[in-house]
Design an enzyme around this catalytic site. Structure first.
Site, mmCIF file in Angstrom:
data_model
loop_
_atom_site.group_PDB
_atom_site.id
_atom_site.type_symbol
_atom_site.label_atom_id
_atom_site.label_comp_id
_atom_site.label_asym_id
_atom_site.label_seq_id
_atom_site.Cartn_x
_atom_site.Cartn_y
_atom_site.Cartn_z
ATOM 1 N N LYS A 82 0.835 -1.195 0.000
ATOM 2 C CA LYS A 82 0.000 0.000 0.000
ATOM 3 C C LYS A 82 0.875 1.252 0.000
ATOM 4 C CE LYS A 82 -3.950 2.029 2.530
ATOM 5 N NZ LYS A 82 -4.885 1.841 3.663
ATOM 6 N N SER A 157 -9.781 1.576 2.739
ATOM 7 C CA SER A 157 -8.921 2.322 1.836
ATOM 8 C C SER A 157 -7.832 1.482 1.172
ATOM 9 C CB SER A 157 -8.235 3.463 2.600
ATOM 10 O OG SER A 157 -7.394 2.950 3.625
ATOM 11 N N SER A 181 -10.142 -0.676 7.135
ATOM 12 C CA SER A 181 -9.571 -0.518 5.797
ATOM 13 C C SER A 181 -8.785 -1.714 5.282
ATOM 14 C CB SER A 181 -8.681 0.724 5.744
ATOM 15 O OG SER A 181 -9.469 1.897 5.739
#
Length: 496
Positions: A82, A157, A181
C-alpha cells in the site's frame, strides 16, 4: 491437479515449489509482472510498479538459494505494498496530489522487515487519499476496480492491495486498517484480511491518519498465508513509541488445532441488524453453524454501546487526522503552490493538494477540537470509546472469539455512494469497535451472495489474541473452503 501457473499459487505452495526446484523466484516474479501488465489497465490496483527492483531481488534470491545461503521466510513471494508506507528511493503518495513527487529517504519498519523476509515488493498500490475512504474512489489518481466486477468498488482504503491479491497480480498484500480498511476490502475482494492488535506492528514510516487507531496488517488468499505475513512484520520497534515491548504471539502453530472447545460469541445486533443484506446474513449464519458443527460452543453476546462506536470513530479519527495532516503545508513535503505570503502559499497548497473527502475530515476534526466544542464532541467520543472497550472486554471474559458480518453488504457500484458520505461511512459500522479497542480482527470469505459476490465473516479476538483468532479462522476455512476465482478482469482483457 494443482496449477503450475505461479500467479495462481498461494505463498505456501510457491515456497514449496521453490524448495523442490519446480519454480524460481525470477520466473514467478516475471509471471506476476506480466499479469500486472496485462490486467492493471482494467483494474487500476497499482500506482507504481517497481519491476526492475523486483526482478533484481528475485535473481539474488535464486542465486543465494543455489549457493545454500540463508533466506528469509517469504523468500521470493511477490507482494503488493500500500502506498502509505515509506519506501527509500521510491515515491510515496498516499493517493494524494499533496505528496506527488515526494520520495522518502528511508524505509518504514514494515518495509525493512519485508525486505529482511525476502518478500518481493512488486510496487505501490492505490488507496483512498491518506486512507480516508471505503471504496478507493478517493484516490487522486483514479479509482481501483473490483476483480469480481469492474463496475464495482474493491472497498477501501486498502483497495489497491486487496484487488491485486484477489486478481492474482500479487500473492500477498500489505494494507492498513484505521476503521476497517483491511477487513472491508478483503471482504469485497474475496480474500483474507487481518488487523493486528494495536502496537504489534510498527507504525514507524507509516504516514499517519489516526495515530491511536492506525495499524498495518496482511492481505492474502488463505489464512495460512496471512499468518506467515503477520509473523514476518510483527514485533517490537524502538522507533515507534506505541510499539508493544513483549514478543508478538506466534500463530503458525495454532492453524491446525480446530475449534473444539472454543466458545464463539455471536454479536447478534450486528448479524440481525437493519441494513444487513440478506445474502450477507445468510452466509454468515451458515458459517456460524459450521463453528458449532466443528465442536465450538456458540452463544449470543451483546455489545450495548456498539451503536455509538461509529459516530465516536468519526469524531476521533478526523480529529487526529486534522492534527496529523497539518504538516503538509508546502514547506516540507511534496506539493507547493506559490503565493505572495507564506500564509497564502500554505492555503493555496492545501486547497489544491487535498481532495474533497480529506478536506471534509480535516474540517470535522478541527471543529471537534476547537475551543468551546472539545468537551462536547472529542471528549464525549473518547468516553464512548471507553464504553466500547469495556463492552468488548466483558464479552471476551466469556468468549474466546466474537463473530459478525465484516460488512453490511457485498461490493457496491462505483459512484453509488460518493455523494452520500454517511452511507459510505456505514460500511465501517461492524469494523470500528475493534479499532477503538485496539484489538485484533480478521475477515474471512465464507461464500457468495445471490449475485455471486464474496461475503466476509469478521472474527474478532481480545488484546494479543492473534493465536486464537487465526486458529478459529483456519478451522472454518478448512471446513468451508472458498473458490477465489474472480473472472471479471480476464474477461475484460480477453474482450479488449
Amino acid at each position: 491437479m494443482a496449477s503450475s501457473d505461479p500467479t495462481r499459487l498461494d505463498a505456501a505452495s510457491l515456497l514449496a515449489a521453490y524448495a523442490d526446484g519446480r519454480q524460481t523466484a525470477e520466473a514467478a516474479t516475471r509471471a506476476h509482472l506480466a499479469r500486472i501488465d496485462a490486467t492493471d489497465g482494467a483494474l487500476g490496483a497499482f500506482l507504481r510498479v517497481t519491476g526492475e527492483d523486483a526482478l533484481a531481488h528475485a535473481v539474488d534470491i535464486d542465486r543465494r538459494r543455489e549457493e545454500g545461503r540463508p533466506l528469509g521466510p517469504l523468500a521470493g513471494v511477490p507482494l503488493a505494498l500500500k502506498d502509505i508506507l515509506a519506501t527509500r528511493g521510491t515515491p510515496t503518495t498516499c493517493g494524494s496530489r499533496m505528496l506527488e513527487g515526494w520520495t522518502p529517504p528511508y524505509d518504514a519498519t514494515v518495509v525493512e522487515r519485508l525486505r529482511a523476509a525476502d518478500a518481493i515488493v512488486l510496487g505501490k498500490t492505490n488507496m483512498d487519499e491518506f486512507a480516508m475512504g471505503s471504496s478507493t474512489e478517493n484516490s487522486a489518481f483514479g479509482p481501483t476496480r473490483n476483480p469480481w466486477g469492474l463496475d464495482l468498488v474493491p472497498g477501501g482504503s486498502s483497495g489497491g492491495s486487496a484487488a491485486a491479491v484477489g486478481a492474482f497480480q500479487a500473492t500477498l498484500g500489505i494494507g492498513t486498517d484505521t476503521g476497517g480498511s483491511i477487513r472491508q476490502p478483503a471482504a469485497f475482494c474475496g480474500i483474507v484480511g487481518m488487523k493486528p492488535t494495536y502496537g504489534l506492528v510498527s507504525r514507524y514510516g507509516l504516514v499517519a491518519f489516526g495515530s491511536s487507531l492506525d495499524q498495518v496488517g496482511p492481505l492474502a488468499r488463505t489464512v495460512g498465508d496471512a499468518a506467515r505475513l503477520y509473523e514476518a512484520i510483527a514485533g517490537h520497534d524502538p522507533r515507534d513509541a506505541t510499539s508493544i515491548h513483549e514478543a508478538p504471539p506466534t500463530v503458525a502453530d495454532r492453524l491446525d488445532r480446530g475449534v473444539a472447545g472454543l466458545r464463539v460469541g455471536v454479536v447478534r445486533s450486528f448479524l440481525d441488524g437493519d441494513g444487513v443484506d440478506a445474502g450477507v446474513r445468510a452466509r454468515c449464519a451458515e458459517a456460524i453453524e459450521r463453528f458449532e458443527a466443528l465442536g465450538a460452543e456458540v452463544v449470543d453476546v451483546a455489545l450495548p454501546h456498539a451503536d455509538r462506536a461509529l459516530p465516536a470513530y468519526y469524531l476521533i479519527a478526523p480529529s487526529e487526522a486534522s492534527s496529523n495532516l497539518s504538516r503538509f503545508d508546502g514547506v516540507r513535503y511534496g506539493l507547493r503552490v506559490d503565493g505572495p505570503t507564506a500564509e497564502e502559499m500554505m492555503a493555496r497548497t492545501r486547497a489544491e493538494g487535498f481532495g474533497p473527502e480529506v478536506k471534509r475530515r480535516i474540517m470535522i476534526g478541527t471543529y471537534a477540537l476547537s475551543a468551546g466544542y472539545y468537551d462536547a464532541y472529542y471528549l464525549q467520543a473518547q468516553k464512548v470509546r471507553t464504553l466500547v472497550q469495556r463492552d468488548l472486554a466483558t464479552a471476551y471474559a466469556d468468549c474466546d472469539v466474537l463473530v459478525s458480518p465484516a460488512t453490511p453488504s457485498t461490493a457496491f457500484g462505483i459512484g453509488d455512494k460518493v455523494d452520500d458520505p454517511l452511507a459510505m461511512y456505514l460500511n465501517d459500522v461492524f469494523a470500528v469497535p475493534s479499532n477503538l479497542a485496539g484489538t485484533p480482527a480478521l475477515s474471512l470469505p465464507v461464500g457468495h451472495d445471490a449475485d455471486g459476490l464474496p461475503v466476509g465473516l469478521q472474527i474478532m479476538a481480545p488484546h494479543l489474541g492473534e493465536p486464537v483468532l487465526f486458529q478459529a479462522a483456519a478451522a472454518l476455512e478448512a471446513d468451508m473452503g472458498f473458490e477465489a476465482a474472480p473472472a471479471a478482469v480476464d474477461a475484460a482483457v480477453a474482450a479488449s
